[in-house]
Design an enzyme around this catalytic site. Structure first.
Site, short mmCIF file in Angstrom:
data_model
loop_
_atom_site.label_atom_id
_atom_site.label_comp_id
_atom_site.label_asym_id
_atom_site.label_seq_id
_atom_site.Cartn_x
_atom_site.Cartn_y
_atom_site.Cartn_z
N SER A 130 -7.77 8.52 8.30
CA SER A 130 -8.32 9.28 7.18
C SER A 130 -8.36 10.76 7.51
O SER A 130 -7.33 11.38 7.75
CB SER A 130 -9.67 8.69 6.78
OG SER A 130 -9.96 8.99 5.45
N ASP B 154 -4.91 1.54 -1.28
CA ASP B 154 -5.92 2.53 -0.89
C ASP B 154 -6.23 3.42 -2.09
O ASP B 154 -5.38 4.20 -2.53
CB ASP B 154 -5.39 3.38 0.28
CG ASP B 154 -6.46 4.24 0.92
OD1 ASP B 154 -7.49 4.51 0.27
OD2 ASP B 154 -6.26 4.67 2.08
N HIS C 142 -8.54 1.15 2.17
CA HIS C 142 -8.70 2.18 3.20
C HIS C 142 -9.17 1.53 4.50
O HIS C 142 -10.34 1.63 4.89
CB HIS C 142 -9.72 3.20 2.68
CG HIS C 142 -9.67 4.54 3.33
ND1 HIS C 142 -8.57 5.38 3.25
CD2 HIS C 142 -10.60 5.22 4.07
CE1 HIS C 142 -8.83 6.49 3.89
NE2 HIS C 142 -10.05 6.42 4.41
#
Length: 651
Positions: A198, A304, A335
């Protein structure tokens, strides 16, 4: 796609020494063969743990002094004693103190001397005994670092780039945050690999886009490639706040007191109009892909809805254009880190990747397929290159059916119009559940049941010609696989995984830093349809992706929506659908008005990348009889979550 280049194979002194050490432990026959990978021959318990503060050359907090970022290091003691230099694996993150890393939200902990005791995640436990140093960098403004976090801008990227420079002898570091005693990185050969999920992976992308020397590979997991596309898509706002919220979220208490000016710049530079500004140019790594010298191993969940797959398609294509060596994994998850959906295979693959890129082992990973793709939960396929050779965009055209808003999808140009009214209370799951039913809030177009499998691979575009009834209007375009399947439940809180209570161990442990982590298994859902790809836009951006303008009610406009990259097989017997609608609840914010839009079907189309191109679509739909619409409500995953998301590593 440019021809795939091969890795350069080299054998550093550290690798040769490790081979010699192993040879003393093996039988004579086994010792004759060169090792194909690093082995855990060094003590993790006795590893050197230290901290340095690297001078970034910036003064983000305006205190008149150059910012220093904290760098926590865990490295094996034995190579240093023998005068051998080792490579570095680095994770630069804003989350080491405020929020934690990984599925268990681990934070750094320290001893009385300020040296790291627990380094989050397993990277140090696994790789330090194998002859790597692990480096955890606190981005500026976070944890023990000076400065202000600026959400992907110059400060964020320089925080990590300065550390790569220091590891290669080009920057200054100190043994304390405010002292003058210099710290040297004489223990490393400078070869650095960055990894992270991320925001952390985003920093890896951004640092690679500077072309910094010494960065040999990056492993971005669920990472952003352009921050504009995290907050907007073609003018349509994806969240109800801007980067100033994230900066405040991760800044340390000390930084919050000093960083008001940076916060205001983030507010001023990211207007909620969705217009492109210099702030977004600074945070667009795609435009700098030509500078990337590091290889890229990219991992992303195709569902995601936090860092969306658009980030994959544009980054991957830009890297391909400039001949960057690449590898990719695409899962069915949201995610989620691969450590939590394919653990054993992931750790083995990552080990071999770093061994090849940072230690020079000829282990064959460069000759393996470029792409691994999850087809069903825990069932994977591979592609030699990605997208596969022979993939070509195919122009699909919607046409009217026997009911309003329930049309057909094929190769022939349609005619007439379809209308819908934007209903911000509904999402893509509401539209898809009623794909065969005439409803006022969407226009749907469906093929007949396919006579053979049809594979989509890459990024799609949907060109919409629409006449709005109001000065503002948002559009959504969605591709749907209509048919029964079992998929990962990406809309669940775990985004496709369930965390278990049992643990497995990956590397060595100490009393303060365990290598044992909770296992996870696939969280599945039985569905009647699967959303394959999506895209959004503000119709006011019809003339420019980066600049919107008010619409004239009753005037016709044409805009092309970028749909997220994907790799999906629509099975024989299923149908492929295109849905065009307004606000996608939970994924974009509604416009100021509640428009009614009329689609000109003769000027509306979808360019979809099929493996085999138009001929493959023609074969798959040949003899496919259109099924009469039915009023049945189809089951899918729940609607997308509407809670405020942050690009972090916890589920």
């Amino acid at each position: 796609m440019p021809k795939r280049t091969r890795f350069t194979t080299w054998r550093p002194l550290a690798t040769a020494a490790t081979a010699a050490l192993l040879a003393t432990l093996l039988t004579p026959a086994a010792a004759q063969a060169a090792p194909r990978g690093s082995e855990p021959v060094y003590s993790y318990e006795k590893a050197i743990r230290e901290a340095v503060w690297v001078d970034t050359g910036l003064d983000g907090d305006g205190d008149g002094k150059a910012d220093r970022v904290a760098v926590d290091i865990v490295r094996p003691r034995e190579p240093a004693r023998q005068g051998r230099r080792i490579p570095v694996i680095m994770d630069a993150s804003p989350y080491y103190s405020c929020c934690g890393r990984g599925n268990e939200s681990q934070r750094k902990t320290y001893d009385g001397n300020g040296d790291v005791v627990q380094m989050p995640l397993y990277y140090d436990n696994y790789f330090v005994p194998r002859g790597y140093a692990f480096v955890g960098v606190d981005l500026a403004g976070t944890n023990r670092s000076d400065g202000c976090d600026d959400v992907g801008g110059r400060s964020d990227i320089q925080s990590a780039k300065a550390v790569v420079d220091w590891l290669n002898g080009r920057a200054k570091a100190y043994t304390t945050r405010t002292g003058t005693t210099r710290a040297k990185a004489a223990w490393t050969n400078g070869r650095t690999g960055m990894i992270g999920k991320s925001w952390d992976g985003t920093i890896a992308n951004g640092v690679a886009a500077t072309g910094v020397k010494g960065l040999k590979t990056i492993v971005p997991i669920s990472a952003i490639s352009s921050w504009y596309d995290y907050y907007f898509q073609q003018g349509a706002p994806l969240y109800d706040s801007g980067p100033e919220w994230l900066s405040d979220y991760v800044n340390s208490p000390d930084a919050r007191e000093k960083c008001g000016a940076v916060q205001q710049k983030l507010v001023d530079g990211a207007p909620r109009t969705g217009d492109w500004t210099p702030l977004w140019t600074e945070r667009d790594y795609v435009k700098a892909a030509k500078k990337v010298k590091a290889s890229v191993f990219l991992i992303h969940g195709m569902q995601d809805l936090n860092v969306r797959m658009k980030h994959v398609g544009q980054w991957w294509d830009a890297l391909a254009k400039h001949g960057v060596e690449r590898k990719i994994w695409l899962s069915q998850t949201g995610h989620v880190d691969p450590f939590d959906f394919r653990r054993a295979t992931w750790v083995d693959t990552l080990h071999r990747w770093f061994d090849h890129e940072l230690m020079g082992y000829d282990n064959g990973i460069d000759r393996e397929p470029m792409a691994d793709i999850e087809r069903r939960p825990d069932q994977w396929s591979t592609s030699k290159v990605w997208p596969p050779t022979g993939t070509r965009a195919t122009t699909l055209r919607p046409d009217r059916g026997t009911q309003a808003g329930v049309g057909t999808l094929g190769l022939d140009r349609g005619n007439g119009t379809e209308t819908f009214i934007d209903d911000p209370k509904l999402s893509e799951t509401d539209w898809a559940a009623q794909i065969d039913k005439s409803t006022p809030e969407k226009a749907g177009f469906v093929t007949g049941p396919l006579t053979r499998d049809l594979r989509l691979s890459g990024s799609s575009e949907v060109t919409v010609t629409a006449t709005p009834s109001t000065p503002t209007a948002h559009l959504s375009a969605v591709l749907v696989d209509v048919g029964p399947d079992t998929i990962r439940d990406y809309a669940d809180a775990g985004e496709g995984i369930t965390t278990l209570t049992n643990r497995t161990c990956w590397g060595a442990s100490t009393a303060g830093d365990s290598s044992c982590f909770k296992e996870a298994k696939a969280k599945t859902a039985d569905v009647d349809y699967t959303v394959v790809s999506r895209g959004w836009a503000d119709l006011g951006n019809h003339a420019s992706d980066g600049k919107g303008s008010p619409l004239t009610p009753g005037k016709r406009y044409t805009i092309t929506l970028d749909l997220a990259a994907t790799d999906h097989v629509v099975p024989k017997g299923h149908r492929l659908a295109l849905i065009v609608a307004g606000t996608d609840k939970g994924l974009i914010d509604p416009p100021a008005d509640t428009p009614k839009l009329a689609l000109d079907l003769s000027r509306t189309s979808a360019d979809v990348p099929f493996v085999g191109g138009p001929a493959a679509f023609a074969r798959a739909t040949a003899g496919a009889a259109l099924t009469p619409p039915v009023a049945a409500l189809l089951d899918g995953v729940r609607e997308p979550r509407t809670t405020h998301r942050v690009p972090e590593g916890t589920q």
